[in-house]
Design a protein around this motif. Structure first.
Motif, PDB file in Angstrom:
ATOM      1  N   PRO B 205      53.348  72.018  -6.092  1.00  0.00           N
ATOM      2  CA  PRO B 205      52.300  73.651  -6.529  1.00  0.00           C
ATOM      3  C   PRO B 205      51.016  73.533  -4.254  1.00  0.00           C
ATOM      4  O   PRO B 205      51.003  74.761  -4.369  1.00  0.00           O
ATOM      5  N   PHE B 206      51.188  73.204  -4.227  1.00  0.00           N
ATOM      6  CA  PHE B 206      50.316  72.734  -2.231  1.00  0.00           C
ATOM      7  C   PHE B 206      51.295  73.901  -1.346  1.00  0.00           C
ATOM      8  O   PHE B 206      50.718  74.107  -1.001  1.00  0.00           O
ATOM      9  N   SER B 207      52.469  73.867  -1.362  1.00  0.00           N
ATOM     10  CA  SER B 207      53.333  74.773  -0.851  1.00  0.00           C
ATOM     11  C   SER B 207      53.238  76.198  -1.379  1.00  0.00           C
ATOM     12  O   SER B 207      53.270  76.952  -0.634  1.00  0.00           O
ATOM     13  N   GLU B 208      52.535  76.492  -2.260  1.00  0.00           N
ATOM     14  CA  GLU B 208      52.625  77.344  -3.398  1.00  0.00           C
ATOM     15  C   GLU B 208      50.744  78.175  -3.096  1.00  0.00           C
ATOM     16  O   GLU B 208      50.863  79.326  -2.640  1.00  0.00           O
ATOM     17  N   PHE B 216      52.453  78.705   5.615  1.00  0.00           N
ATOM     18  CA  PHE B 216      53.021  80.040   4.942  1.00  0.00           C
ATOM     19  C   PHE B 216      54.747  78.880   4.361  1.00  0.00           C
ATOM     20  O   PHE B 216      55.149  79.069   5.270  1.00  0.00           O
ATOM     21  N   PHE B 217      54.907  78.944   3.501  1.00  0.00           N
ATOM     22  CA  PHE B 217      56.297  77.871   3.553  1.00  0.00           C
ATOM     23  C   PHE B 217      57.055  79.039   2.458  1.00  0.00           C
ATOM     24  O   PHE B 217      56.703  80.117   1.507  1.00  0.00           O
ATOM     25  N   PHE B 218      58.518  78.917   2.415  1.00  0.00           N
ATOM     26  CA  PHE B 218      59.368  80.036   2.590  1.00  0.00           C
ATOM     27  C   PHE B 218      60.607  79.061   1.715  1.00  0.00           C
ATOM     28  O   PHE B 218      61.048  78.292   2.957  1.00  0.00           O
ATOM     29  N   THR B 219      60.728  78.760   0.486  1.00  0.00           N
ATOM     30  CA  THR B 219      62.386  78.489  -0.109  1.00  0.00           C
ATOM     31  C   THR B 219      63.539  79.534  -0.644  1.00  0.00           C
ATOM     32  O   THR B 219      62.726  80.317  -1.742  1.00  0.00           O
ATOM     33  N   ALA B 220      63.735  79.859   0.364  1.00  0.00           N
ATOM     34  CA  ALA B 220      65.458  80.781  -0.574  1.00  0.00           C
ATOM     35  C   ALA B 220      64.324  81.815  -0.707  1.00  0.00           C
ATOM     36  O   ALA B 220      64.745  82.578  -2.164  1.00  0.00           O
ATOM     37  N   THR B 221      63.610  82.672   0.272  1.00  0.00           N
ATOM     38  CA  THR B 221      63.357  83.767  -0.412  1.00  0.00           C
ATOM     39  C   THR B 221      63.748  84.684   0.889  1.00  0.00           C
ATOM     40  O   THR B 221      64.181  84.362   1.646  1.00  0.00           O
ATOM     41  N   LEU B 247      68.639  85.029   2.862  1.00  0.00           N
ATOM     42  CA  LEU B 247      67.961  83.997   2.509  1.00  0.00           C
ATOM     43  C   LEU B 247      66.846  83.468   3.535  1.00  0.00           C
ATOM     44  O   LEU B 247      67.654  82.627   3.729  1.00  0.00           O
ATOM     45  N   TYR B 248      65.966  83.036   3.658  1.00  0.00           N
ATOM     46  CA  TYR B 248      64.658  82.500   4.222  1.00  0.00           C
ATOM     47  C   TYR B 248      64.575  80.946   4.022  1.00  0.00           C
ATOM     48  O   TYR B 248      63.790  81.484   2.090  1.00  0.00           O
ATOM     49  N   THR B 249      64.557  80.305   4.399  1.00  0.00           N
ATOM     50  CA  THR B 249      63.971  78.709   4.253  1.00  0.00           C
ATOM     51  C   THR B 249      63.286  78.364   5.004  1.00  0.00           C
ATOM     52  O   THR B 249      64.148  77.938   6.653  1.00  0.00           O
ATOM     53  N   GLY B 250      62.073  77.788   5.270  1.00  0.00           N
ATOM     54  CA  GLY B 250      61.248  77.231   6.623  1.00  0.00           C
ATOM     55  C   GLY B 250      60.184  77.382   5.895  1.00  0.00           C
ATOM     56  O   GLY B 250      58.894  78.152   5.154  1.00  0.00           O
TER      57      GLY B 250
END
Lengths: 181, 288
Positions: B205-208, B216-221, B247-250
């Motif tokens: 949840p904390f990445s949310e 700012f977290f992105f997972t396969a966005t 898609l970007y993850t980072g």
């Protein structure tokens, strides 16, 4: 009830109501006021009035108004200020004593109990039959008879000297007649 | 003889009184016509007075009814709206002590005078809610509705995306198509454009909600969403010709400069950026 209906009822019954209160109170002004207010009340209650029973209702409303008001202001009894008897129907002797007789009747009526007075005057002045009086006042004919005889008894007591000479007159006329025969 | 005399006496009085009273006349001071005229006057006056009083009363009733209606609808529909422009975050305190942390480019509105009857807010954008215990708390967005009692959760409602992440307590999410799910802490609901709801368990949840701390977290966005986020956070405009699904993850933090971020997001995906004006960036495929 339309204005016309009301005016019709007024013309038919106003005088009766006013006389009724006048017989009770002997006060013309009071009688007129109460009769007027009675019709005012009739108008206010126009929605729940049936024409068949309106007369009895009018006298009842007048009585109620009279009782509540009369206790507040007791006024002078003054019958012959308003009512003028027919002189020509009287015996010559009564005609002679007209003023005196009037005064005597005034006193006698004044001291007569109200209920008897109303019945007595309705019968004598308006020449209503006992049955008619009973109907209007919502009483039995028996009660009217009773009141009437009490009224006459009362008058007899009050008018002792005023009738004595009438009695004498009648007696003498009887004697005369007998004498003639 | 005495009885006889009495009888004669009574008879005499009877006769005399008959003659005396019959056919007499009444001399009333006030005639019947006069009384009737007065009555007619009185009645007319009374009738109009009555209708006047009646209409006054009606008017007063109508006025107070309208007043109550106006007051009621004022209390019901008076709303407060907080709009957060790009580049900033804002914290909103609700009347019961609940707080809403609004992400950049979001708006929140609610009915302050109706709050005690119904806790309802409207959200477009992204926000983190910390809701005080109490009656049902409802968050409406165009794509869905989230109801809770007292808890903390994150809602993302942007474009056709609707994503709710529950951090504590429990949350009920429903889509416009009347699908419903209940979320427990650590789970997330994603409302698809067709109204179906996908529940993801064991979310970090904390990445949310890291956006609250400018991380700012992105997972396969999809890269378009990443650029949108950068636009919002830095209040810049990014134009891109990229159409395909990349898609970007980072992650990045706002402590970094916008060009730093573009500087490592773009090369990783084979893109390059160029600055057209202070707030406008152009992103294209890096030519080999």
């Amino acid at each position: 009830m339309t204005r016309e209906d009301f005016n019709f009822l007024f013309h038919t019954h106003f005088e009766e109501v006013r006389k009724y209160v006048f017989y009770r109170s002997g006060d013309e002004e009071l009688a007129t006021d109460i009769a007027q207010d009675t019709f005012m009340r009739l108008w206010e209650k126009r929605d729940d009035i049936r024409l068949e029973t309106v007369k009895g209702l009018l006298l009842k409303m007048a009585t109620d108004l009279y009782i509540t008001r009369y206790h507040k202001e007791k006024r002078a009894f003054n019958f012959f200020n308003t009512f003028v008897p027919r002189e020509d129907a009287l015996t010559p002797e009564d005609q002679l004593n007209y003023e005196e007789l009037k005064k005597a009747y005034e006193e006698a009526l004044k001291s007569m109990p109200e209920k008897q007075r109303v019945v007595f005057l309705m019968n004598r002045v308006d020449e209503l039959k006992y049955r008619e009086i009973a109907e209007q006042l919502g009483l039995s004919v028996k009660a009217i008879e009773k009141r009437m005889s009490l009224a006459l008894e009362h008058l007899k007591q009050q008018l002792k000297d005023k009738v004595s000479h009438i009695v004498l007159l009648i007696l003498t006329s009887c004697l005369f007649r007998r004498f003639k025969n | 003889m005495k009885d006889d005399k009495e009888h004669i006496k009574l008879d005499a009085i009877d006769k005399q009184s008959k003659a005396f009273f019959a056919g007499g006349t009444f001399r009333w001071k006030k005639g019947e016509a006069e009384v009737l005229a007065e009555l007619n006057e009185q009645i007319r006056w009374q009738a109009s007075a009555r209708s006047f009083r009646l209409s006054m009363r009606m008017a007063a009733m109508a006025a107070s009814f309208l007043l109550i209606l106006a007051l009621g609808s004022f209390l019901r529909f008076y709303s407060t709206t907080t709009e957060v422009s790009a580049g900033t975050h804002q914290m909103v305190d609700l009347p019961d002590g609940s707080t809403v942390d609004l992400n950049a480019g979001s708006s929140l509105s609610y009915y302050p005078y109706w709050w005690h009857f119904k806790r309802i807010v409207t959200l477009e954008g992204e926000a983190f809610f910390d809701v005080q215990q109490g009656q049902r708390f409802v968050v409406r967005s165009s794509q869905g509705k989230t109801q809770v009692l007292g808890t903390s959760f994150n809602i993302l409602a942007r474009g056709n995306r609707y994503r709710v992440t529950c951090l504590s307590g429990s949350v009920r999410v429903s889509s416009k198509q009347k699908r419903k799910v209940v979320l427990k802490p650590g789970s997330q609901a994603v409302v698809k454009p067709d109204g179906e709801i996908e529940v993801r368990q064991n979310i970090e949840p904390f990445s949310e909600i890291s956006w609250r701390n400018d991380v700012f977290f992105f997972t396969a966005t999809p890269i378009q969403e990443v650029f949108e986020e950068i636009e919002r956070q830095y209040n810049v405009t990014i134009q891109t010709t990229i159409k395909e699904e990349v898609l970007y993850t980072g992650n990045f933090t706002k402590e970094q400069d916008v060009e730093d971020i573009l500087g490592y997001v773009c090369p990783a995906l084979g893109l390059k950026y160029s600055r057209k004006s202070p707030n406008l960036y152009f992103i294209t495929q890096a030519i080999e």
